[in-house]
Motif scaffolding. Structure first.
Motif, PDB file in Angstrom:
ATOM      1  N   ALA A  12      11.222  54.787  47.651  1.00  0.00           N
ATOM      2  CA  ALA A  12      12.195  55.687  47.015  1.00  0.00           C
ATOM      3  C   ALA A  12      11.543  56.951  46.465  1.00  0.00           C
ATOM      4  CB  ALA A  12      12.960  54.956  45.915  1.00  0.00           C
TER       5      ALA A  12
ATOM      6  N   GLU B  55      18.988  61.611  47.940  1.00  0.00           N
ATOM      7  CA  GLU B  55      20.353  61.141  47.697  1.00  0.00           C
ATOM      8  C   GLU B  55      21.283  62.268  47.260  1.00  0.00           C
ATOM      9  OE1 GLU B  55      19.650  56.437  46.859  1.00  0.00           O
ATOM     10  OE2 GLU B  55      19.746  57.735  45.085  1.00  0.00           O
TER      11      GLU B  55
ATOM     12  N   PHE C 150      13.648  60.391  45.894  1.00  0.00           N
ATOM     13  CA  PHE C 150      14.987  60.041  46.338  1.00  0.00           C
ATOM     14  C   PHE C 150      16.074  60.745  45.532  1.00  0.00           C
ATOM     15  CE2 PHE C 150      15.659  56.314  49.368  1.00  0.00           C
ATOM     16  CZ  PHE C 150      14.646  56.753  50.199  1.00  0.00           C
TER      17      PHE C 150
ATOM     18  N   GLN D 260      21.428  55.500  49.043  1.00  0.00           N
ATOM     19  CA  GLN D 260      20.767  54.818  50.149  1.00  0.00           C
ATOM     20  C   GLN D 260      20.775  53.313  49.922  1.00  0.00           C
ATOM     21  OE1 GLN D 260      19.325  56.901  52.949  1.00  0.00           O
ATOM     22  NE2 GLN D 260      21.009  57.904  51.860  1.00  0.00           N
TER      23      GLN D 260
ATOM     24  N   THR E  55      16.471  50.685  52.525  1.00  0.00           N
ATOM     25  CA  THR E  55      15.860  52.010  52.665  1.00  0.00           C
ATOM     26  C   THR E  55      15.065  52.376  51.421  1.00  0.00           C
ATOM     27  OG1 THR E  55      17.620  52.750  54.146  1.00  0.00           O
ATOM     28  CG2 THR E  55      16.344  54.458  53.039  1.00  0.00           C
ATOM     29  N   ARG E  56      15.618  52.102  50.258  1.00  0.00           N
ATOM     30  CA  ARG E  56      14.932  52.447  49.008  1.00  0.00           C
ATOM     31  C   ARG E  56      13.630  51.664  48.845  1.00  0.00           C
ATOM     32  NH1 ARG E  56      17.540  55.433  45.328  1.00  0.00           N
ATOM     33  NH2 ARG E  56      16.167  54.626  43.705  1.00  0.00           N
ATOM     34  N   ASN E  57      13.578  50.437  49.371  1.00  0.00           N
ATOM     35  CA  ASN E  57      12.388  49.602  49.219  1.00  0.00           C
ATOM     36  C   ASN E  57      11.395  49.737  50.363  1.00  0.00           C
ATOM     37  OD1 ASN E  57      13.033  48.467  46.703  1.00  0.00           O
ATOM     38  ND2 ASN E  57      14.412  46.995  47.665  1.00  0.00           N
TER      39      ASN E  57
END
Length: 259
Positions: free
Chosen positions: A154, A161, A157, A167, A171-173
């Protein structure tokens, strides 16, 4: 990036036009001086990398970008090689590194490394798109080291975002250091050190955001000024009214050893 903010407001069109005209090749971020800031990790990667290069006999720098980080080392091994996949960066890295005796090899990011097994005692990388640990383990000699700074989960982000919306958790991880640790172990590499930090970033004007997204193209893959002009104008007005747009980068330091 510099910590100095612009002296006076400029128009949206002027800021965007200037950012679009700026060259994006290489990993020189001096264009952002006065336009954006990013805190640096406490481990001072370039200096730590230089210390390891000074003691190596054969080194490989993966995804070297324009070669700026590798070139910052005062001493290079007798055999020093770098790979890069983006043609504009290959040309820039070649011009910068060849005078230092470094061979720059054009190699796609996802392709197997074009070197024999156990060719290097040190492999380095700063912000690889993807670390292919089995290939890294293959080209390392027994007792050799992989020393790298990776982009973490992230990262930035807040910017991503803002343009793409929320997201997914997957995806973030992505790029999570625990996942990469497991991948490295599966490739037979031992973790000597793993450190992670989140670091504050500030964008002082919309032009800095435009240039960032043109330079770091995987953040918002479909980015163009034309497509996102309304959101960019909203962001310009927000920065004018509220001050810098704040985001946070994620970085982790890997030191791995091949038994």
């Amino acid at each position: 990036m510099s910590a100095t903010s612009p002296d006076r407001p400029r128009s949206f069109d002027d800021l965007v036009e200037e950012a679009v005209a700026a060259p994006t090749a290489g990993w020189d971020f001096s264009w952002f001086d006065g336009r954006a800031t990013e805190a640096r990790p406490s481990w001072r990667y370039a200096e730590a990398m230089a210390d390891r290069l000074a003691g190596a006999t054969a080194s490989l720098d993966i995804q070297t970008g324009g070669g700026e980080v590798l070139a910052s080392a005062a001493t290079l091994p007798p055999l020093a090689v770098a790979t890069e996949g983006w043609p504009a960066n290959v040309a820039k890295a070649t011009a910068l590194l060849h005078p230092r005796g470094v061979a720059v090899v054009a190699s796609p990011e996802d392709a197997p490394l074009p070197f024999a097994a156990e060719a290097f005692d040190l492999v380095t990388s700063r912000h690889p798109v993807k670390a292919h640990f089995h290939e890294i383990a293959r080209v390392l000699r027994p007792g050799g080291t992989y020393f790298a700074q990776h982009v973490g989960p992230a990262s930035v982000f807040e910017v991503v975002e803002y343009f793409l919306g929320p997201q997914s958790a997957e995806t973030r991880n992505g790029r999570h250091p625990d996942l990469e640790r497991a991948e490295a172990a599966a490739a037979g590499l031992e973790v000597v050190e793993l450190r992670a930090e989140r670091l504050r970033m500030e964008f002082f004007d919309v032009g800095a955001v435009v240039h960032f997204l043109r330079k770091v193209i995987w953040m918002v893959p479909d980015f163009s000024v034309e497509k996102y002009r309304p959101r960019l104008r909203e962001l310009h007005e927000r920065i004018q009214a509220e001050g810098p747009f704040v985001a946070h980068s994620a970085r982790h330091l890997f030191e791995l050893r091949k038994p």
